[in-house]
Design a protein around this motif. Structure first.
Motif, PDB file in Angstrom:
ATOM      1  N   UNK A  68     -35.217  41.698  23.437  1.00 37.90           N
ATOM      2  CA  UNK A  68     -35.510  41.976  22.023  1.00 37.90           C
ATOM      3  C   UNK A  68     -36.466  40.817  21.718  1.00 37.90           C
ATOM      4  N   UNK A  69     -36.467  39.635  22.007  1.00 37.84           N
ATOM      5  CA  UNK A  69     -37.289  38.645  21.526  1.00 37.84           C
ATOM      6  C   UNK A  69     -38.797  38.906  21.414  1.00 37.84           C
ATOM      7  N   UNK A  70     -39.140  39.264  22.924  1.00 42.42           N
ATOM      8  CA  UNK A  70     -40.706  39.574  23.010  1.00 42.42           C
ATOM      9  C   UNK A  70     -40.981  40.878  22.224  1.00 42.42           C
ATOM     10  N   UNK A  71     -40.112  41.597  22.268  1.00 46.23           N
ATOM     11  CA  UNK A  71     -40.248  42.952  21.596  1.00 46.23           C
ATOM     12  C   UNK A  71     -40.491  43.005  20.099  1.00 46.23           C
ATOM     13  N   UNK A  72     -39.766  42.072  19.468  1.00 47.50           N
ATOM     14  CA  UNK A  72     -39.920  41.822  17.860  1.00 47.50           C
ATOM     15  C   UNK A  72     -41.018  40.624  17.727  1.00 47.50           C
ATOM     16  N   UNK A  73     -41.187  39.484  18.395  1.00 50.58           N
ATOM     17  CA  UNK A  73     -42.074  38.736  18.169  1.00 50.58           C
ATOM     18  C   UNK A  73     -43.027  38.288  19.437  1.00 50.58           C
ATOM     19  N   UNK A  74     -43.924  39.466  19.469  1.00 54.26           N
ATOM     20  CA  UNK A  74     -44.781  39.630  20.705  1.00 54.26           C
ATOM     21  C   UNK A  74     -45.507  38.225  21.294  1.00 54.26           C
TER      22      UNK A  74
END
Lengths: 165, 258
Positions: free
Chosen positions: B248-254
């Motif tokens: 979720x983190x990398x998908x939301x804040x690339x």
């Protein structure tokens, strides 16, 4: 033929890197642990090779940073820190001095020749506080990847055991 | 807007490394879900430690897959930017934690294979895979011993622990056939000695599992129909939920970093 300057630089870099301590067990240096594998110099640039104790050891990033800082403090800049996997780290590389320091610190050192044990074999680990062999395992996995939790039935103290690996 | 997934050139070697990396990452992530929830402090630490070992193994394998692929992908993009159908892990590894017995049986069935697998892979003709194997087999030996001792304690314990352990082994059994999966992509690697033929490991795994289950007074399920699909990206519904948390983190804040 290795020039005297290169040889001196290598020795200075080794000494600086070898002074770095394990962030989890600060009485041991990475040289005592056998984590520091090699220091080489090519064209005046230093490369330090280290090997992880466990695949997921979270201390590796910190150790690499500490080596860079130790080298910089001795005026050696721009060094590269390389992680090597082979040959795989083993507790057999821990120096006698390292084992003594561990015991004094209250951690039972790994048994020598501790390559692969019989899976369900029985280990005898001496208590680092009182020396008794009347000890028992509480948990195979302790506060860090490399330690297990034991208890002495003679002096009743719990203690960490540095696992054979 | 969510970050799009990467594309991967799955040459046999890349696919081989990714499959093993995905096993380790997904099982390691499952174990991390226990952190703060295990039945005892010692087990909380043990499961977290085992998860840490597995995620460490995953990182080494992903890094090697990235080198073998030679594109822009790296260990982070493999982990964070592939969707469910691009994951290649065993279905066994993604099964939910369930109760403690389910988690322990899942670990035991996997570790009994992984321990023999890594020991065999130390003889791989691929130097990097052999090096990863030499590190991993020391860790998997501890994982196997820990989980086997718990299987015995639960199976040969109270009526309730026996019932739960039995339910766990019955539930998970259909996912064990996939441990021995090999396909056309693996054939050349096996012929070249880069990969081990998993069939060579079947007898040892069967013996280990039979002995531990017998000591635990548990009945080994009859070998019948086996579920498969994970190696080709056909997963149970559970993996998507796991990835939504993991990614979720990398998908939301690339590209976010610590």
């Amino acid at each position: 033929m290795v020039s005297a300057a290169t040889s001196n630089l290598r020795q200075a870099a080794w000494n600086a890197a070898a002074s770095v301590v394990d962030p989890e067990i600060p009485v041991l240096t990475i040289a005592d642990l056998g984590v520091l594998r090699d220091v080489t110099v090519h064209d005046g640039r230093v490369e330090v090779a280290i090997t992880p104790t466990y695949s997921g050891c979270p201390a590796m990033n910190m150790i690499a940073l500490e080596i860079e800082l130790a080298l910089a403090r001795d005026g050696i800049n721009g060094a590269t820190i390389k992680t090597i996997l082979s040959p795989a780290w083993t507790t057999d590389w821990m120096s006698d001095e390292g084992r003594r320091k561990l015991r004094d610190y209250g951690v039972a050192p790994p048994q020598a020749g501790g390559s692969r044990r019989a899976l369900f074999g029985v280990e005898v680990v001496a208590c680092p506080q009182c020396g008794s062999n009347e000890t028992q395992v509480l948990s195979e996995f302790g506060s860090t990847s490399c330690k297990a939790l034991w208890r002495c039935n003679a002096c009743r103290e719990p203690f960490d055991y540095f696992k054979c690996h | 807007m969510a970050t799009p997934s990467i594309t991967v050139s799955e040459t046999p070697l890349v696919l081989y490394a990714l499959r093993r990396a995905d096993d380790a990452l997904i099982l390691g992530h499952r174990l991390s879900e226990w952190c703060g929830h295990a039945p005892a402090m010692e087990e909380d630490m043990a499961l977290a430690n085992i998860g840490l070992d597995l995620i460490g193994q995953a990182r080494e394998l992903y890094a090697y897959a990235a080198t073998a692929e030679g594109k822009a992908n790296d260990e982070d993009t493999f982990a964070y930017l592939r969707d469910v159908r691009q994951y290649r892990n065993l279905l066994l590894c993604e099964q939910p934690n369930g109760d403690f017995a389910r988690t322990i049986l899942r670990q035991f069935l996997y570790s009994a294979f992984a321990d023999a697998y890594w020991r065999a892979m130390m003889a791989s003709t691929d130097a990097t895979l052999a090096a990863i194997a030499a590190k991993s087999e020391k860790e998997s030996a501890y994982h196997l011993r820990h989980s086997a001792e718990w299987v015995i304690r639960l199976g040969d314990g109270t009526e309730e622990s026996h019932r739960r352990a039995k339910e766990a082994v019955d539930h998970l059994w259909a996912f064990t056939g996939e441990l021995f999966h090999a396909d056309d992509s693996d054939a050349a690697l096996i012929a070249d000695g880069i990969a081990v033929d998993p069939e060579r490991l079947r007898a040892g795994w069967t013996d280990m599992v039979a002995n531990v289950l017998a000591t635990a007074t548990l009945t080994q399920p009859k070998s019948g129909w086996m579920q498969k699909g994970g190696r080709s990206g056909l997963h149970s519904e559970h993996l998507g939920h796991l990835l939504s948390e993991l990614q979720s983190l990398q998908r939301t804040f690339p590209g976010a970093t610590w």
